[in-house]
Design a protein around this motif. Structure first.
Motif, PDB file in Angstrom:
ATOM      1  N   UNK A  20       0.791  -1.227   0.000  1.00  0.00           N
ATOM      2  CA  UNK A  20       0.000   0.000   0.000  1.00  0.00           C
ATOM      3  C   UNK A  20       0.825   1.280   0.000  1.00  0.00           C
ATOM      4  N   UNK A  21       2.076   1.229   0.410  1.00  0.00           N
ATOM      5  CA  UNK A  21       3.030   2.342   0.362  1.00  0.00           C
ATOM      6  C   UNK A  21       2.697   3.493   1.305  1.00  0.00           C
ATOM      7  N   UNK A  22       1.418   3.939   1.335  1.00  0.00           N
ATOM      8  CA  UNK A  22       1.042   5.088   2.166  1.00  0.00           C
ATOM      9  C   UNK A  22      -0.246   4.778   2.926  1.00  0.00           C
ATOM     10  N   UNK A  23      -0.620   5.683   3.810  1.00  0.00           N
ATOM     11  CA  UNK A  23      -1.923   5.604   4.476  1.00  0.00           C
ATOM     12  C   UNK A  23      -3.003   5.461   3.416  1.00  0.00           C
ATOM     13  N   UNK A  24      -3.995   4.608   3.689  1.00  0.00           N
ATOM     14  CA  UNK A  24      -5.017   4.292   2.690  1.00  0.00           C
ATOM     15  C   UNK A  24      -6.074   5.369   2.546  1.00  0.00           C
ATOM     16  N   UNK A  25      -6.080   6.383   3.410  1.00  0.00           N
ATOM     17  CA  UNK A  25      -7.094   7.432   3.311  1.00  0.00           C
ATOM     18  C   UNK A  25      -6.836   8.286   2.071  1.00  0.00           C
ATOM     19  N   UNK A  26      -7.872   8.685   1.349  1.00  0.00           N
ATOM     20  CA  UNK A  26      -7.681   9.473   0.126  1.00  0.00           C
ATOM     21  C   UNK A  26      -6.847  10.725   0.361  1.00  0.00           C
ATOM     22  N   UNK A  27      -5.797  10.860  -0.411  1.00  0.00           N
ATOM     23  CA  UNK A  27      -4.976  12.058  -0.365  1.00  0.00           C
ATOM     24  C   UNK A  27      -3.911  12.080   0.708  1.00  0.00           C
ATOM     25  N   UNK A  28      -3.858  11.086   1.592  1.00  0.00           N
ATOM     26  CA  UNK A  28      -2.864  11.082   2.666  1.00  0.00           C
ATOM     27  C   UNK A  28      -1.567  10.441   2.167  1.00  0.00           C
ATOM     28  N   UNK A  29      -0.459  11.133   2.358  1.00  0.00           N
ATOM     29  CA  UNK A  29       0.831  10.653   1.859  1.00  0.00           C
ATOM     30  C   UNK A  29       1.726  10.104   2.963  1.00  0.00           C
ATOM     31  N   UNK A  30       1.190   9.913   4.176  1.00  0.00           N
ATOM     32  CA  UNK A  30       1.999   9.364   5.261  1.00  0.00           C
ATOM     33  C   UNK A  30       2.508   7.982   4.875  1.00  0.00           C
ATOM     34  N   UNK A  31       3.798   7.758   5.006  1.00  0.00           N
ATOM     35  CA  UNK A  31       4.395   6.483   4.629  1.00  0.00           C
ATOM     36  C   UNK A  31       3.773   5.338   5.421  1.00  0.00           C
ATOM     37  N   UNK A  32       3.519   4.225   4.735  1.00  0.00           N
ATOM     38  CA  UNK A  32       2.903   3.064   5.391  1.00  0.00           C
ATOM     39  C   UNK A  32       3.753   2.568   6.548  1.00  0.00           C
ATOM     40  N   UNK A  33       5.064   2.724   6.448  1.00  0.00           N
ATOM     41  CA  UNK A  33       5.948   2.280   7.515  1.00  0.00           C
ATOM     42  C   UNK A  33       5.771   3.048   8.807  1.00  0.00           C
ATOM     43  N   UNK A  34       5.150   4.229   8.724  1.00  0.00           N
ATOM     44  CA  UNK A  34       4.909   5.045   9.920  1.00  0.00           C
ATOM     45  C   UNK A  34       3.454   5.002  10.346  1.00  0.00           C
ATOM     46  N   UNK A  35       2.666   4.136   9.708  1.00  0.00           N
ATOM     47  CA  UNK A  35       1.231   4.057   9.999  1.00  0.00           C
ATOM     48  C   UNK A  35       0.919   2.924  10.969  1.00  0.00           C
ATOM     49  N   UNK A  36      -0.306   2.929  11.458  1.00  0.00           N
ATOM     50  CA  UNK A  36      -0.829   1.839  12.254  1.00  0.00           C
ATOM     51  C   UNK A  36      -1.527   0.857  11.308  1.00  0.00           C
ATOM     52  N   UNK A  37      -1.567  -0.418  11.684  1.00  0.00           N
ATOM     53  CA  UNK A  37      -2.248  -1.421  10.870  1.00  0.00           C
ATOM     54  C   UNK A  37      -3.671  -1.600  11.381  1.00  0.00           C
ATOM     55  N   UNK A  38      -4.624  -1.327  10.507  1.00  0.00           N
ATOM     56  CA  UNK A  38      -6.039  -1.399  10.879  1.00  0.00           C
ATOM     57  C   UNK A  38      -6.673  -2.662  10.309  1.00  0.00           C
ATOM     58  N   UNK A  39      -7.514  -3.330  11.099  1.00  0.00           N
ATOM     59  CA  UNK A  39      -8.267  -4.480  10.613  1.00  0.00           C
ATOM     60  C   UNK A  39      -9.473  -3.991   9.817  1.00  0.00           C
TER      61      UNK A  39
END
Length: 445
Positions: free
Chosen positions: A338-357
């Motif tokens: 996914x590379x980034x946060x899955x929210x539309x327009x958010x560019x936060x790197x996936x490595x710095x995100x939380x994993x949501x079920x």
């Protein structure tokens, strides 16, 4: 300087019929002059979109007028810049830029102009496209615009800029590498004063260096107590000063998703071997030239992982386990996918995100809830995870990797997978799955 009185009455009289009548029609149709308090939240959003499309149409009309004025100006001094500057109350630089953009759009970006005319995009999307278009030869503009046309209707200007950065590297790889080599000569560190006892320190350098520095500073803030009263920005600023004056050792930083903070670079095996010049990807930054990716591949501190990708979609299928530090396998797969946060327009790197079920996990009865597996995990930054948890928004993931989000007002928004997934079939080597390599670098230079 002598004050200049501008008499606008004759011009206003001349265009009354052309401008006033359409505006009156918009009032009669209820597009303008509506009391916002008389509408529901959902109707407000719909009206907001309608007004944005109306603005886009007017912007398109203005581009055509500017392009026409520019084409008619035969003076060596390009005096039309002064006409536009006075009429629109702009600086000379701003007026010249408006004319340059209009000329480029009207003569070299017809599809972009068409989308603006219909309100499918905004003037900011056009500005981003123009910025990218100036970085490729004129004969490659159709290729660049074709890439933009596939994504622009669903992207924010920032997302489009990222898409076009990659497209520039694809359509003109040799030119991109020449510009990168030349730009490296402009690296610098400058300080300049600000108001109220503050000052600014600006570092311009290689993207990988900037990402490495920011990643280490950001990770260091997580060592602070939870009740620290400072904002995250204030913490980073203070940590930066501490890092420069005393140093922050990498080994002492907390781990995230099973790794110390580091720079991540993705590159095709075929590119690494010199068989092609496909763009690489620098985590947190975006696309980089093939030569830059190969340079980073030579860093002796790099730890390589293989990522097998689907030959049809380009989606990551599997992540190798040969790493220096045993990673959290699920986190690796989700971040690579996914590379980034899955929210539309958010560019936060996936490595710095939380994993949501996607389907919530049931702690009392795991069999009744969503499983903790890659297809049920999605990266969300803290803010958007909170937004989803508080049921302000909901989402679902489609089989092809896209997300469909629904807001409290009932509006839906669809995102697409990363640009790399949509690369042409020619990117597949010998009909087999592509092999990406990711190097995690803990020390640069």
């Amino acid at each position: 300087m002598t004050a200049v009185d501008v008499d606008t009455e004759p011009a206003a009289d001349a265009v009354t019929d052309a401008v006033a009548e359409p505006l009156i029609s918009y009032f009669r149709l209820g597009v303008l002059g509506v009391d916002p308090d008389s509408l529901s939240d959902s109707e407000q959003i719909d009206r907001l979109v309608l007004l944005e499309r109306l603005k886009a149409r007017l912007d398109a009309e203005q581009i055509l007028v500017l392009a026409c004025l520019d084409a008619r100006d035969k003076t060596p001094e390009h005096f039309v810049v002064e006409d536009v500057r006075l009429a629109l109350r702009l600086s000379r630089t701003a007026a010249a830029a408006r004319l340059d953009d209009a000329r480029l759009v009207a003569t070299g970006l017809p599809a972009t102009l068409g989308l603006l005319t219909t309100g499918a995009i905004t003037s900011r999307h056009v500005a981003v496209t123009c910025e990218a278009a100036r970085r490729v030869p004129p004969d490659r503009l159709p290729d660049l615009e074709a890439v933009a046309d596939r994504r622009v209707r669903e992207q924010t200007p920032a997302e489009l800029a990222r898409t076009l950065r990659r497209a520039v590297l694809v359509v003109d790889p040799s030119g991109a590498e020449r510009r990168r080599t030349a730009a490296m000569g402009g690296r610098r560190l400058v300080a300049y004063p600000d108001e109220d006892g503050m000052a600014n320190l600006v570092f311009t350098g290689r993207a990988e260096d900037v990402e490495a520095v920011f990643g280490r500073i950001d990770a260091a803030t997580r060592l602070l107590p939870a009740d620290d009263p400072r904002s995250v920005d204030q913490q980073r600023a203070d940590m930066f000063v501490d890092a420069v004056l005393s140093g922050i050792p990498a080994d002492g930083l907390p781990m995230q998703h099973g790794r110390r903070p580091a720079v991540e670079v993705r590159v095709d095996l075929s590119t690494l071997l010199g068989l092609d010049n496909r763009p690489g990807e620098l985590g947190g930054y975006g696309p980089i030239t093939a030569a830059a990716a190969r340079e980073l591949a030579g860093d002796p501190t790099g730890t390589w992982r293989r990522i097998l990708t689907d030959p049809a979609s380009g989606a990551p299928l599997d992540v190798g386990r040969r790493t220096y530090r045993p990673p959290r396998p699920l986190g690796d797969v989700v971040a690579a996918r996914d590379r980034t946060c899955a929210f539309p327009g958010c560019a936060q790197s996936a490595g710095r995100c939380q994993l949501d079920h996607v389907l919530p996990f049931n702690r009392d009865d795991p069999d009744a809830g969503g499983a903790t597996e890659a297809k049920n995990l999605v990266p969300l930054c803290g803010r958007h995870h909170d937004l989803k948890t508080k049921q302000h928004v909901s989402y679902r993931r489609e089989p092809g990797g896209a997300f469909v989000w629904r807001t409290r007002t009932g509006h839906t928004y669809r995102t697409r997978p990363p640009d790399e997934w949509a690369d042409p079939p020619s990117a597949v080597i010998g009909g087999h799955a592509r092999v990406l390599l990711t190097t995690t670098q803990h020390r640069l230079r």
